[in-house]
Design a protein around this motif. Sequence first.
Motif, short mmCIF file in Angstrom:
data_model
loop_
_atom_site.label_atom_id
_atom_site.label_comp_id
_atom_site.label_asym_id
_atom_site.label_seq_id
_atom_site.Cartn_x
_atom_site.Cartn_y
_atom_site.Cartn_z
N LYS A 199 32.25 -30.20 27.79
CA LYS A 199 31.50 -30.22 26.73
C LYS A 199 32.14 -30.30 25.37
O LYS A 199 31.92 -29.42 24.32
CB LYS A 199 30.66 -29.11 26.56
N ASP A 201 32.26 -31.62 22.49
CA ASP A 201 31.46 -32.50 21.44
C ASP A 201 31.44 -31.94 20.24
O ASP A 201 30.61 -32.38 19.11
CB ASP A 201 30.10 -32.75 22.17
N ARG A 202 32.06 -30.82 19.85
CA ARG A 202 32.34 -30.38 18.58
C ARG A 202 33.53 -29.83 18.26
O ARG A 202 34.68 -29.82 19.09
CB ARG A 202 31.43 -29.22 18.64
N GLN A 266 27.54 -15.13 25.54
CA GLN A 266 26.87 -16.07 24.64
C GLN A 266 27.42 -16.05 23.36
O GLN A 266 26.80 -16.76 22.52
CB GLN A 266 25.46 -15.97 25.10
N SER A 269 31.55 -19.64 20.97
CA SER A 269 31.48 -20.98 20.94
C SER A 269 32.38 -21.90 21.75
O SER A 269 32.15 -22.88 21.92
CB SER A 269 31.58 -21.39 19.45
N GLU A 306 27.34 -21.42 32.91
CA GLU A 306 26.36 -22.25 33.01
C GLU A 306 25.14 -21.12 32.96
O GLU A 306 24.17 -21.49 32.37
CB GLU A 306 26.35 -23.12 34.30
N ALA A 309 26.19 -18.81 29.12
CA ALA A 309 26.52 -19.61 27.67
C ALA A 309 26.73 -21.06 28.08
O ALA A 309 27.72 -21.82 28.06
CB ALA A 309 27.85 -18.94 27.42
N PRO A 310 25.57 -21.88 28.38
CA PRO A 310 25.75 -23.19 28.95
C PRO A 310 25.91 -24.15 27.93
O PRO A 310 26.47 -25.21 28.09
CB PRO A 310 24.16 -23.34 29.34
N ASP A 311 26.03 -23.80 26.64
CA ASP A 311 26.43 -24.78 25.57
C ASP A 311 27.94 -24.54 25.14
O ASP A 311 28.60 -25.06 24.19
CB ASP A 311 25.52 -24.59 24.42
N THR A 312 28.58 -23.51 25.61
CA THR A 312 29.83 -23.33 25.21
C THR A 312 30.69 -24.16 25.63
O THR A 312 31.05 -24.86 26.81
CB THR A 312 30.42 -21.79 25.82
N MET A 313 31.67 -24.64 24.59
CA MET A 313 32.96 -25.58 25.07
C MET A 313 33.84 -24.80 26.00
O MET A 313 34.35 -23.67 25.27
CB MET A 313 33.45 -26.26 23.91
#
Length: 348
Positions: A199, A201-202, A266, A269, A306, A309-313
């Motif tokens: 991920k 993307d940021r 969670q 980041s 997953e 914290a599914p959005d964590t890079m």
Amino acid sequence: MTVISYPPKPSPGDRIAVVSPGAGLPGLFPRPFELGLERLRKDYELEPVEYPATRKMGSTPQERADDIHAAFADPDIKAVMASIGGDDQITVLPLLDRELIRANPKPFFGMSDNTNLLMFLRNAGIVGYHGATVMTALGRPGAMDPLTAESLRAALFTSGDYELKPAERWNDVDRDWADPATFEAEPETRPGAGWSWVKPDRVVEGRSWGGCLEIVGWLLMADREIPHDLSEFDGGVLLLETSEEMPSGTEVFRTLRNMGERGLLQRFSALLTGRAKTWSFDRPNSAEEAARYAAEQRGAVLRAMEAYAPDTMIVFDVDFGHTSPQLVIPYGGLVRVDGPARRITVTY
């Protein structure tokens, strides 16, 4: 919210305390320890100062706490470095004088069991440095790894941004410190494959926390040095790596699951995971076994993240922790993880 600041830096010619907060292993294995002291003097132009428990196996927690207090209280000491890790440093924490240490902030370098003291310092408002113990990083046979040496020099003497680089070659197979032949040549290394990004993307920039996963788990069980207000971790960078005890994928997952249940995972980041150590004297894995172990650990991390914290890079195989080279990462300091550019920058 804890206010965290960087302590003043030493300069060449200054005195650096060398302590053993976890175990007096320099007394059992003097060769890598004395080699590390020699490099502190010659390569970094620092004068190491030993304390009573530094080479003493079986020292009491109070003796080790006394050494830490003496090192931080002495105005002539400009930095503090651990000789090595251990497994008993958690017993030292209740004996430490937080106000004495807070009033005398100094850079502290350590990893593994020294996660205890790094976490204590962060809670005292002092940025520490994860990495570069005397016996492992500085006492490496042959020569220090160039990435380790450069990272340590920057962390010791400079302030500002420093870009971490993936190792072109690395090693996690140990040799016997009691055998003089160990120090006649550099360790064999293998090619690095770079970092692996999930991920990306940021861009995340935040203060770091974590350390050796096993020690973090112990501290959570003892409810020691874990802030009750977890919001101070929001947007931060989690550092996790595993030791030569090589916990199973199941154990890694369970520790992370419990961190998720506590609401920790969670909050962050970005997660930087150290390259897994896949070989030990107790488990001398073949190349195939080592690859399976590393894959099992990565799968455990992905499964837990997953779930919680599914959005964590995530960045895997960052060169910090129990493998070589050993990049120094500011603990409680700023870390910038640039996913699109695939770059990690720390602020020393």
